[in-house]
Design an enzyme around this catalytic site. Sequence first.
Site, short mmCIF file in Angstrom:
data_model
loop_
_atom_site.label_atom_id
_atom_site.label_comp_id
_atom_site.label_asym_id
_atom_site.label_seq_id
_atom_site.Cartn_x
_atom_site.Cartn_y
_atom_site.Cartn_z
N LYS A 1 0.72 -1.16 0.05
CA LYS A 1 -0.10 -0.17 0.19
C LYS A 1 0.88 1.09 -0.14
CE LYS A 1 -0.30 -0.17 5.05
NZ LYS A 1 -1.21 0.22 6.25
N ARG B 1 -10.28 0.84 15.43
CA ARG B 1 -10.10 1.21 14.09
C ARG B 1 -11.32 0.30 13.04
NH1 ARG B 1 -4.30 1.66 11.49
NH2 ARG B 1 -4.82 -0.62 10.80
N HIS C 1 -5.92 -6.91 13.44
CA HIS C 1 -4.87 -5.93 13.40
C HIS C 1 -4.33 -5.94 15.10
CE1 HIS C 1 -1.65 -4.08 11.43
NE2 HIS C 1 -1.98 -2.98 12.00
N ARG D 1 1.25 -10.78 7.72
CA ARG D 1 1.03 -9.76 6.81
C ARG D 1 2.36 -8.95 7.22
NH1 ARG D 1 -3.66 -9.52 9.35
NH2 ARG D 1 -2.95 -7.56 10.36
N TYR E 1 15.83 30.28 7.63
CA TYR E 1 14.61 31.18 8.15
C TYR E 1 14.82 31.04 9.58
CZ TYR E 1 12.24 30.93 3.52
OH TYR E 1 12.11 31.20 2.29
N CYS F 1 13.99 24.01 4.48
CA CYS F 1 12.93 24.82 3.74
C CYS F 1 11.94 23.86 2.67
CB CYS F 1 13.54 25.73 2.92
SG CYS F 1 14.96 26.91 3.97
N ASP G 1 12.29 23.86 -0.64
CA ASP G 1 13.01 23.32 -1.68
C ASP G 1 14.55 22.92 -1.22
OD1 ASP G 1 10.85 24.36 -3.32
OD2 ASP G 1 11.58 26.31 -2.66
#
Length: 381
Positions: free
Chosen positions: A41, A134, A166, A222, A266, A313, A315
């Site tokens: 997944k 869940r 699970h 699993r 920054y 940052c 990028d």
Amino acid sequence: MTGPAHRAEIVVDLAAVRHNVRILKDLVSVDGPVQLMVVVKADGYGHGMVEVAAAARDAGADWLGVATLDEALALRAAGDHGPLLCWLTATGDDYAAGVAAGVELTAYSVAELEEIAAVGGARVQLKVDTGLSRGGAARDDWPAFFAAAAALEDAGRITVTGLWSHFVASDEPAHPANDAQEAAFREALALAEEAGLEPEVTHLANSAATLLRPSSHFDLVRCGIATYGLDPAPGTSPRIGLRPAMTVRARLVMSKAIAAGEGVSYGHTWYAGEDTTVGLVPVGYGEGVPRAAGNTASVWVEDSLRPIRGRVCMDQLVVDLHGELPRPGTEVVLFGPGDLGEPTAQDWAEAVDTISYEIVTRIGGRLVRRHVDAEVEGTTR
């Protein structure tokens, strides 16, 4: 960095995936005919779903597991035809397409069972909630859930092929939830049998339970994170020879000197305590690098660990080069297998207070992903 001149890339060694699958199959084979499901997944936990699935099948994976129906159908479109389980469908999903593609669907409730059965011919696995709170049928609903499944099967509208649940805390062997959940799952199996159900496979164990709790192996385990060579229970799991499959690397854009007292990035969250040099790496949170890695994580440049200085940052990020001035284009490894001393995904997880699952799954953005095969090519570089 060899290969195409990408500024930054994810390199995935499919030989490592096959190696890990073989180790996991050998591990569970001591229990008898226990099958292995490889979970692919979330685009194969960031490693490439289709490529990892093919490698896993080559190494003997009995099943593949995905969350969404779209993922399952993408695997079928790519040519996979083996046993495949999908477990997170929602009202309105195209169950008919899944059935036509031979995907085994998971039902959590009587209402979902009836919606799937309306298609006809579905192979269905039943999920029960044994404590995770869940997905899965709640304990009070089990009798009605199993009775409905049995009635639909008797009517020829579905085939019940599996029953599963699970774990909450299988990475913590002493956690009381583990015993409680396994006992609850065995109760579910007994109730399903009383209702007349005879599922082909029953399964509870994820990667951590596969390594740490043999009593929970049942018919199938699993394995997700372990398939990719990462430890599901750091500090607790036995060393069985798993190899991390992912390396993330970039090329240095520039390096320059800064004086003692100068701030970096920054907000100036880091100031140089002495004269030093810094390097600019062209990846940031736009590529999935955690912003929290600023001043906490390190990268690998020219055979040395180089700490990230200042805030990450969008990028780019800045690393401390400790007075050296490597040329632009010098390779920077964010994380990899750790064979040469470079940081691992687990190192990054600890640096930013998360788990390795998140590190490898979130990385991407503008990074190019490239698959290699060390068994064929002789190198992962």
